[in-house]
Design an enzyme around this catalytic site. Sequence first.
Site, short mmCIF file in Angstrom:
data_model
loop_
_atom_site.label_atom_id
_atom_site.label_comp_id
_atom_site.label_asym_id
_atom_site.label_seq_id
_atom_site.Cartn_x
_atom_site.Cartn_y
_atom_site.Cartn_z
CB THR A 64 -0.02 -20.72 47.45
OG1 THR A 64 -1.29 -20.90 46.80
CG2 THR A 64 0.05 -21.66 48.64
CD GLU A 101 10.34 -18.28 38.55
OE1 GLU A 101 10.33 -19.49 38.32
OE2 GLU A 101 9.43 -17.70 39.18
CB ALA A 127 2.01 -24.34 36.57
CD1 TRP A 128 1.41 -19.00 37.92
CD2 TRP A 128 -0.34 -17.80 38.63
NE1 TRP A 128 1.63 -17.69 37.52
CE2 TRP A 128 0.57 -16.94 37.95
CE3 TRP A 128 -1.51 -17.27 39.16
CZ2 TRP A 128 0.32 -15.57 37.81
CZ3 TRP A 128 -1.74 -15.91 39.00
CH2 TRP A 128 -0.84 -15.08 38.34
CB THR A 169 4.58 -27.14 37.95
OG1 THR A 169 4.05 -28.17 38.80
CG2 THR A 169 4.59 -27.62 36.50
CB ALA A 170 7.28 -27.15 43.03
NE ARG A 171 7.50 -20.52 44.89
CZ ARG A 171 6.24 -20.51 44.49
NH1 ARG A 171 5.89 -21.22 43.42
NH2 ARG A 171 5.34 -19.79 45.14
CG HIS A 229 6.20 -18.99 37.82
ND1 HIS A 229 7.13 -18.86 38.80
CD2 HIS A 229 5.06 -19.40 38.44
CE1 HIS A 229 6.59 -19.16 39.98
NE2 HIS A 229 5.33 -19.49 39.78
CG LEU A 289 -0.86 -27.19 43.71
CD1 LEU A 289 0.39 -26.33 43.47
CD2 LEU A 289 -2.04 -26.60 42.93
CG ASP A 298 5.56 -23.17 34.88
OD1 ASP A 298 5.55 -22.59 33.78
OD2 ASP A 298 4.84 -22.82 35.85
#
Length: 315
Positions: free
Chosen positions: A79, A268, A291-292, A237-239, A289, A163, A263
Amino acid sequence: MKASQLTGVFLDAATMGQDIDLELLNALPLDWISYPYTSPNEVLERSNNAQVIITNKVKLDASVLSQLPDLKLICVAATGMDNIDLIAADALGVAVKNAKNYAGNSVAQLVFSLILELLNNTSKYSQRVQQGYWSKSKSFCLLDFPISELTNKTLGLIGYGTLAKSVEKIAAAFDMKVIISDHKDANTVREGRVSFDEVLKTSDVISIHCPLTAKTTNLISAAELNLMKSNAVIINTARGGIINEADLIEALQQNKILGAGVDVLTVEPPRADHLMLNTPLDNLIITPHIAWASVEARQRLLQQVCDNITEHFAL
Protein backbone atom coordinates in the site's frame (compact mmCIF):
# COMPACT_ATOMS: atom_id res chain seq x y z
CA MET A 1 1.20 -1.71 -27.40
CA LYS A 2 0.37 -5.35 -27.98
CA ALA A 3 0.45 -7.70 -25.02
CA SER A 4 3.02 -9.87 -26.78
CA GLN A 5 5.41 -6.91 -26.76
CA LEU A 6 5.14 -6.26 -23.04
CA THR A 7 7.99 -7.19 -20.76
CA GLY A 8 7.98 -6.99 -16.99
CA VAL A 9 10.35 -7.40 -14.09
CA PHE A 10 9.62 -8.21 -10.45
CA LEU A 11 12.55 -6.74 -8.55
CA ASP A 12 11.98 -8.35 -5.15
CA ALA A 13 9.70 -11.35 -5.63
CA ALA A 14 11.07 -13.10 -2.53
CA THR A 15 9.29 -10.53 -0.35
CA MET A 16 6.04 -12.24 -1.27
CA GLY A 17 7.19 -15.49 0.33
CA GLN A 18 7.37 -19.01 -1.01
CA ASP A 19 3.92 -20.19 0.05
CA ILE A 20 1.64 -18.33 -2.36
CA ASP A 21 0.62 -19.15 -5.90
CA LEU A 22 2.45 -16.99 -8.45
CA GLU A 23 0.58 -18.50 -11.40
CA LEU A 24 -1.71 -15.47 -11.44
CA LEU A 25 1.26 -13.39 -12.48
CA ASN A 26 2.70 -15.96 -14.83
CA ALA A 27 -0.67 -16.28 -16.58
CA LEU A 28 -0.57 -12.67 -17.76
CA PRO A 29 0.45 -12.21 -21.42
CA LEU A 30 3.80 -10.63 -20.53
CA ASP A 31 7.37 -11.80 -20.67
CA TRP A 32 8.43 -11.83 -17.01
CA ILE A 33 11.75 -11.92 -15.25
CA SER A 34 11.61 -12.24 -11.47
CA TYR A 35 14.47 -11.65 -9.07
CA PRO A 36 14.39 -12.63 -5.39
CA TYR A 37 16.02 -9.35 -4.37
CA THR A 38 17.56 -6.39 -6.19
CA SER A 39 20.24 -4.11 -4.77
CA PRO A 40 20.29 -0.39 -5.69
CA ASN A 41 23.16 -0.86 -8.16
CA GLU A 42 21.25 -3.63 -9.96
CA VAL A 43 17.99 -1.76 -10.56
CA LEU A 44 18.89 -0.09 -13.87
CA GLU A 45 20.33 -3.18 -15.50
CA ARG A 46 17.43 -5.37 -14.46
CA SER A 47 14.75 -2.83 -15.37
CA ASN A 48 16.16 -1.87 -18.75
CA ASN A 49 13.61 -2.36 -21.57
CA ALA A 50 10.83 -3.28 -19.11
CA GLN A 51 7.41 -1.73 -19.59
CA VAL A 52 6.22 -2.96 -16.19
CA ILE A 53 8.10 -3.01 -12.89
CA ILE A 54 6.76 -4.70 -9.79
CA THR A 55 8.45 -3.68 -6.57
CA ASN A 56 7.63 -4.12 -2.94
CA LYS A 57 10.44 -2.20 -1.25
CA VAL A 58 13.05 -1.55 -3.97
CA LYS A 59 13.42 2.22 -4.41
CA LEU A 60 12.81 3.88 -7.75
CA ASP A 61 13.99 7.49 -7.55
CA ALA A 62 14.11 10.22 -10.18
CA SER A 63 17.62 9.35 -11.35
CA VAL A 64 16.61 5.74 -11.99
CA LEU A 65 13.26 6.51 -13.59
CA SER A 66 14.79 9.04 -15.99
CA GLN A 67 16.95 6.27 -17.45
CA LEU A 68 14.04 3.90 -18.17
CA PRO A 69 12.38 5.32 -21.31
CA ASP A 70 10.35 2.15 -21.98
CA LEU A 71 8.73 2.08 -18.56
CA LYS A 72 4.94 2.53 -18.60
CA LEU A 73 3.73 1.16 -15.27
CA ILE A 74 5.08 0.64 -11.75
CA CYS A 75 3.09 -1.76 -9.60
CA VAL A 76 3.87 -1.46 -5.91
CA ALA A 77 3.26 -4.77 -4.17
CA ALA A 78 2.18 -2.91 -1.04
CA THR A 79 0.00 0.00 0.00
CA GLY A 80 2.76 2.43 0.92
CA MET A 81 4.48 4.08 -2.03
CA ASP A 82 7.23 6.00 -0.23
CA ASN A 83 9.86 4.02 -2.18
CA ILE A 84 8.71 5.60 -5.46
CA ASP A 85 9.43 9.17 -6.57
CA LEU A 86 5.84 9.88 -7.53
CA ILE A 87 6.54 13.38 -8.81
CA ALA A 88 9.24 12.13 -11.17
CA ALA A 89 7.06 9.24 -12.33
CA ASP A 90 4.19 11.60 -13.14
CA ALA A 91 6.48 13.96 -15.03
CA LEU A 92 7.77 11.06 -17.10
CA GLY A 93 4.28 9.73 -17.84
CA VAL A 94 4.79 6.55 -15.81
CA ALA A 95 1.69 5.29 -14.02
CA VAL A 96 2.09 4.08 -10.44
CA LYS A 97 -0.45 1.76 -8.86
CA ASN A 98 -0.47 0.23 -5.41
CA ALA A 99 -2.54 -2.37 -3.60
CA LYS A 100 -5.26 -1.40 -1.14
CA ASN A 101 -7.49 -2.99 1.47
CA TYR A 102 -5.99 -6.45 1.16
CA ALA A 103 -4.55 -6.89 4.68
CA GLY A 104 -7.28 -5.79 7.07
CA ASN A 105 -7.97 -9.22 8.54
CA SER A 106 -4.29 -10.05 8.76
CA VAL A 107 -3.33 -6.79 10.48
CA ALA A 108 -6.22 -6.95 12.95
CA GLN A 109 -5.30 -10.51 13.84
CA LEU A 110 -1.73 -9.56 14.71
CA VAL A 111 -2.87 -6.47 16.63
CA PHE A 112 -4.92 -8.66 18.92
CA SER A 113 -2.22 -11.30 19.10
CA LEU A 114 0.06 -8.63 20.55
CA ILE A 115 -2.61 -7.20 22.84
CA LEU A 116 -3.56 -10.60 24.20
CA GLU A 117 0.04 -11.61 24.75
CA LEU A 118 0.70 -8.44 26.73
CA LEU A 119 -2.45 -8.84 28.84
CA ASN A 120 -2.49 -12.64 29.21
CA ASN A 121 1.26 -13.30 29.42
CA THR A 122 0.69 -16.58 27.59
CA SER A 123 4.29 -17.06 26.49
CA LYS A 124 5.61 -16.36 29.97
CA TYR A 125 3.28 -18.97 31.45
CA SER A 126 4.29 -21.47 28.77
CA GLN A 127 7.95 -20.89 29.62
CA ARG A 128 7.23 -21.46 33.31
CA VAL A 129 5.63 -24.78 32.48
CA GLN A 130 8.63 -25.83 30.39
CA GLN A 131 10.95 -24.73 33.18
CA GLY A 132 9.20 -27.05 35.64
CA TYR A 133 7.49 -24.46 37.82
CA TRP A 134 4.03 -25.99 37.39
CA SER A 135 5.25 -29.48 38.26
CA LYS A 136 6.74 -28.11 41.49
CA SER A 137 3.74 -25.99 42.38
CA LYS A 138 1.68 -26.70 45.50
CA SER A 139 -1.33 -25.22 43.74
CA PHE A 140 -3.21 -26.57 40.73
CA CYS A 141 -2.31 -23.41 38.79
CA LEU A 142 0.33 -20.73 38.52
CA LEU A 143 -0.54 -17.09 39.08
CA ASP A 144 2.92 -15.62 38.57
CA PHE A 145 1.87 -12.98 36.03
CA PRO A 146 -1.23 -10.79 35.90
CA ILE A 147 -4.05 -11.61 33.48
CA SER A 148 -6.40 -8.83 32.47
CA GLU A 149 -9.66 -8.97 30.50
CA LEU A 150 -10.35 -6.77 27.49
CA THR A 151 -14.05 -6.46 28.27
CA ASN A 152 -15.00 -2.86 29.11
CA LYS A 153 -11.51 -1.59 28.36
CA THR A 154 -11.05 1.39 26.04
CA LEU A 155 -9.29 0.96 22.72
CA GLY A 156 -7.95 4.15 21.18
CA LEU A 157 -7.37 4.14 17.44
CA ILE A 158 -4.87 6.56 15.93
CA GLY A 159 -5.70 6.54 12.23
CA TYR A 160 -9.08 5.30 11.04
CA GLY A 161 -8.74 3.69 7.65
CA THR A 162 -9.57 0.17 6.54
CA LEU A 163 -7.02 -1.46 8.85
CA ALA A 164 -8.20 0.38 11.95
CA LYS A 165 -11.81 -0.48 11.13
CA SER A 166 -10.86 -4.16 10.94
CA VAL A 167 -9.36 -3.84 14.43
CA GLU A 168 -12.51 -2.08 15.60
CA LYS A 169 -14.66 -5.04 14.54
CA ILE A 170 -12.68 -7.46 16.68
CA ALA A 171 -12.71 -5.03 19.60
CA ALA A 172 -16.51 -5.10 19.48
CA ALA A 173 -16.44 -8.87 19.96
CA PHE A 174 -14.47 -8.33 23.18
CA ASP A 175 -17.00 -5.71 24.36
CA MET A 176 -14.37 -3.00 24.29
CA LYS A 177 -15.17 0.68 24.06
CA VAL A 178 -13.58 2.17 20.93
CA ILE A 179 -12.58 5.81 20.60
CA ILE A 180 -11.05 7.37 17.49
CA SER A 181 -8.38 10.04 17.69
CA ASP A 182 -8.59 13.28 15.78
CA HIS A 183 -5.38 14.75 14.35
CA LYS A 184 -2.81 15.79 16.89
CA ASP A 185 -2.84 19.42 15.78
CA ALA A 186 -6.61 19.68 15.21
CA ASN A 187 -8.10 23.01 16.34
CA THR A 188 -11.55 21.46 16.66
CA VAL A 189 -12.59 17.87 17.26
CA ARG A 190 -14.72 16.32 14.54
CA GLU A 191 -17.96 14.57 15.35
CA GLY A 192 -17.31 10.97 16.27
CA ARG A 193 -13.69 11.69 17.17
CA VAL A 194 -11.86 12.37 20.42
CA SER A 195 -8.97 14.77 20.88
CA PHE A 196 -5.52 13.26 20.47
CA ASP A 197 -4.51 13.98 24.07
CA GLU A 198 -7.77 12.57 25.43
CA VAL A 199 -7.18 9.31 23.56
CA LEU A 200 -3.75 9.04 25.13
CA LYS A 201 -5.06 9.81 28.62
CA THR A 202 -8.10 7.52 28.64
CA SER A 203 -7.22 4.49 26.50
CA ASP A 204 -6.26 1.16 28.01
CA VAL A 205 -4.99 0.04 24.62
CA ILE A 206 -3.75 2.29 21.82
CA SER A 207 -3.39 0.91 18.29
CA ILE A 208 -1.65 2.98 15.61
CA HIS A 209 -2.83 2.86 11.98
CA CYS A 210 -1.78 6.16 10.43
CA PRO A 211 0.77 6.61 7.62
CA LEU A 212 4.30 7.85 8.26
CA THR A 213 4.54 11.47 7.14
CA ALA A 214 6.44 14.55 8.24
CA LYS A 215 3.58 15.27 10.66
CA THR A 216 3.40 11.76 12.12
CA THR A 217 7.15 11.19 12.54
CA ASN A 218 7.71 10.95 16.32
CA LEU A 219 3.96 11.37 16.78
CA ILE A 220 4.37 9.40 20.00
CA SER A 221 7.37 10.62 21.98
CA ALA A 222 8.13 11.10 25.66
CA ALA A 223 5.46 13.77 26.19
CA GLU A 224 2.74 11.58 24.69
CA LEU A 225 3.87 8.44 26.52
CA ASN A 226 3.76 10.39 29.78
CA LEU A 227 0.07 11.10 29.16
CA MET A 228 -0.81 7.41 28.95
CA LYS A 229 -2.09 5.31 31.82
CA SER A 230 0.54 3.33 33.67
CA ASN A 231 -1.45 0.15 32.95
CA ALA A 232 -1.98 0.89 29.24
CA VAL A 233 -0.37 -0.82 26.27
CA ILE A 234 0.49 0.59 22.86
CA ILE A 235 0.57 -1.31 19.56
CA ASN A 236 2.23 -0.15 16.35
CA THR A 237 1.64 -2.13 13.17
CA ALA A 238 1.77 0.98 10.95
CA ARG A 239 5.28 2.34 10.33
CA GLY A 240 8.45 2.63 12.34
CA GLY A 241 9.22 6.22 13.20
CA ILE A 242 5.70 7.05 14.35
CA ILE A 243 6.80 6.10 17.86
CA ASN A 244 10.13 7.51 19.03
CA GLU A 245 11.99 4.30 19.81
CA ALA A 246 14.37 5.68 22.44
CA ASP A 247 11.49 7.33 24.30
CA LEU A 248 9.46 4.12 24.15
CA ILE A 249 12.34 2.13 25.64
CA GLU A 250 12.66 4.64 28.48
CA ALA A 251 8.91 4.56 29.18
CA LEU A 252 8.95 0.76 29.34
CA GLN A 253 12.05 0.66 31.52
CA GLN A 254 10.49 3.09 33.98
CA ASN A 255 7.10 1.31 33.85
CA LYS A 256 5.37 4.48 32.71
CA ILE A 257 3.19 2.18 30.57
CA LEU A 258 2.43 -1.51 30.97
CA GLY A 259 3.75 -2.71 27.64
CA ALA A 260 4.21 -2.30 23.91
CA GLY A 261 3.92 -4.45 20.82
CA VAL A 262 5.63 -3.22 17.65
CA ASP A 263 5.70 -4.86 14.25
CA VAL A 264 7.71 -2.08 12.59
CA LEU A 265 10.99 -0.28 13.23
CA THR A 266 12.57 2.85 11.77
CA VAL A 267 15.10 0.77 9.81
CA GLU A 268 14.08 -2.59 8.33
CA PRO A 269 15.73 -4.96 8.59
CA PRO A 270 17.28 -3.52 11.75
CA ARG A 271 20.98 -3.68 12.47
CA ALA A 272 21.99 -6.33 14.99
CA ASP A 273 22.94 -3.55 17.43
CA HIS A 274 19.59 -1.73 17.13
CA LEU A 275 18.49 -0.24 20.45
CA MET A 276 15.11 -1.99 20.38
CA LEU A 277 16.75 -5.37 19.92
CA ASN A 278 19.39 -4.92 22.60
CA THR A 279 17.44 -3.62 25.56
CA PRO A 280 16.18 -6.52 27.66
CA LEU A 281 12.53 -5.85 28.47
CA ASP A 282 9.80 -8.34 29.35
CA ASN A 283 7.06 -5.82 28.52
CA LEU A 284 8.09 -5.31 24.89
CA ILE A 285 7.16 -7.59 21.98
CA ILE A 286 8.77 -7.05 18.58
CA THR A 287 7.63 -8.88 15.47
CA PRO A 288 9.36 -8.62 12.05
CA HIS A 289 6.86 -6.58 9.96
CA ILE A 290 4.44 -9.49 9.55
CA ALA A 291 1.07 -7.85 10.18
CA TRP A 292 0.30 -7.79 6.44
CA ALA A 293 1.64 -11.26 5.76
CA SER A 294 -1.05 -13.89 6.16
CA VAL A 295 -1.10 -16.29 3.24
CA GLU A 296 -4.56 -15.07 2.32
CA ALA A 297 -3.55 -11.39 2.41
CA ARG A 298 -0.50 -11.96 0.23
CA GLN A 299 -2.61 -13.85 -2.29
CA ARG A 300 -5.09 -10.97 -2.38
CA LEU A 301 -2.18 -8.58 -2.84
CA LEU A 302 -0.86 -10.51 -5.82
CA GLN A 303 -4.34 -10.56 -7.34
CA GLN A 304 -4.51 -6.77 -7.09
CA VAL A 305 -1.11 -6.41 -8.75
CA CYS A 306 -2.32 -8.57 -11.62
CA ASP A 307 -5.59 -6.64 -11.84
CA ASN A 308 -3.68 -3.35 -11.94
CA ILE A 309 -1.59 -4.57 -14.87
CA THR A 310 -4.59 -5.99 -16.71
CA GLU A 311 -6.58 -2.79 -16.27
CA HIS A 312 -3.75 -0.47 -17.28
CA PHE A 313 -2.97 -2.25 -20.53
CA ALA A 314 -6.56 -3.44 -21.19
CA LEU A 315 -5.34 -7.03 -21.46
